[in-house]
Design a protein around this motif. Structure first.
Motif, mmCIF file in Angstrom:
data_model
loop_
_atom_site.group_PDB
_atom_site.id
_atom_site.type_symbol
_atom_site.label_atom_id
_atom_site.label_comp_id
_atom_site.label_asym_id
_atom_site.label_seq_id
_atom_site.Cartn_x
_atom_site.Cartn_y
_atom_site.Cartn_z
ATOM 1 N N LYS A 281 61.641 85.752 -6.403
ATOM 2 C CA LYS A 281 62.760 84.814 -6.378
ATOM 3 C C LYS A 281 63.433 84.926 -5.028
ATOM 4 O O LYS A 281 63.676 86.007 -4.525
ATOM 5 N N TYR A 282 63.724 83.777 -4.439
ATOM 6 C CA TYR A 282 64.372 83.702 -3.132
ATOM 7 C C TYR A 282 65.879 83.670 -3.338
ATOM 8 O O TYR A 282 66.382 82.931 -4.178
ATOM 9 N N ALA A 283 66.583 84.503 -2.584
ATOM 10 C CA ALA A 283 68.048 84.491 -2.644
ATOM 11 C C ALA A 283 68.585 84.778 -1.249
ATOM 12 O O ALA A 283 68.100 85.665 -0.550
ATOM 13 N N ARG A 284 69.574 84.032 -0.821
ATOM 14 C CA ARG A 284 70.199 84.219 0.480
ATOM 15 C C ARG A 284 71.427 85.107 0.314
ATOM 16 O O ARG A 284 72.160 84.972 -0.662
ATOM 17 N N PHE A 285 71.622 86.019 1.265
ATOM 18 C CA PHE A 285 72.823 86.844 1.226
ATOM 19 C C PHE A 285 73.288 87.078 2.647
ATOM 20 O O PHE A 285 72.541 86.911 3.605
ATOM 21 N N TRP A 286 74.547 87.433 2.801
ATOM 22 C CA TRP A 286 75.161 87.639 4.103
ATOM 23 C C TRP A 286 75.681 89.067 4.203
ATOM 24 O O TRP A 286 76.168 89.622 3.240
#
Length: 176
Positions: free
Chosen positions: A9-14
């Motif tokens: 699963k692709y997830a963006r985080f900062w």
């Protein structure tokens, strides 16, 4: 429990900069090597690309002297990798380039006309693509085409030849 894995699963985080305290050590680059097109000769077995001094970043100018022995005219790919002071090799970076004949390109053709048919002989040098403008709105795209004019008249036939680095056009008049 069975050892089967799920789908990723692709997830963006900062990550906030002020919270980042880890500064990784970047070893100096000590070697660069290249090969053209392939196959890959293996790490440490390609042609050496000189670098001035070991550094964390290196810059290679837009102009690099490559060994082009045996290289055919056309589109090729330069493959470069780097080695750092710990002996680790980078991934390969690929850059396309066009190799042209040192003799340049020359357009030229002869023709023979029989009634309203014209037979061409290509006399160009180092061309890889051809366009004949038949002087009546028609175009042909082979080195030595044949063409039938739908009606007689005076026509200017132009041959445009292309290499990967140059273009040249020559025109001749014909009465059909």
């Amino acid at each position: 429990a069975k050892g089967d894995w799920g789908m990723p699963k692709y997830a963006r985080f900062w990550v906030k900069e002020e919270e980042t305290t880890y500064q990784p050590y970047l070893p100096d680059i000590t070697k660069a090597e290249y090969f053209i097109n392939g196959p890959d000769p293996g790490e440490g077995k390609a042609k050496n690309l000189p670098i001035a001094l070991p550094a964390q970043q290196i810059q290679v100018g837009d102009s690099v002297d490559l060994d082009t022995t045996g290289l055919s005219i056309g589109r090729h790919h330069l493959l470069i990798r780097l080695q750092d002071e710990t002996g680790r090799w980078s991934m390969i970076n690929i850059a396309p380039f066009d190799y042209c004949s040192p003799d340049g390109i020359t357009a030229g053709f002869d023709f023979n006309a029989l009634d309203n048919r014209v037979f061409f002989t290509d006399r160009s040098m180092n061309a890889v693509e051809y366009v004949y403008d038949m002087g009546n709105g028609d175009s042909l795209f082979t080195a030595a085409p044949e063409y039938r004019y739908p009606q007689g008249g005076n026509y200017t036939i132009c041959q445009t030849v292309y290499s990967f680095c140059d273009t040249m056009t020559v025109c001749k008049d014909i009465f059909v």
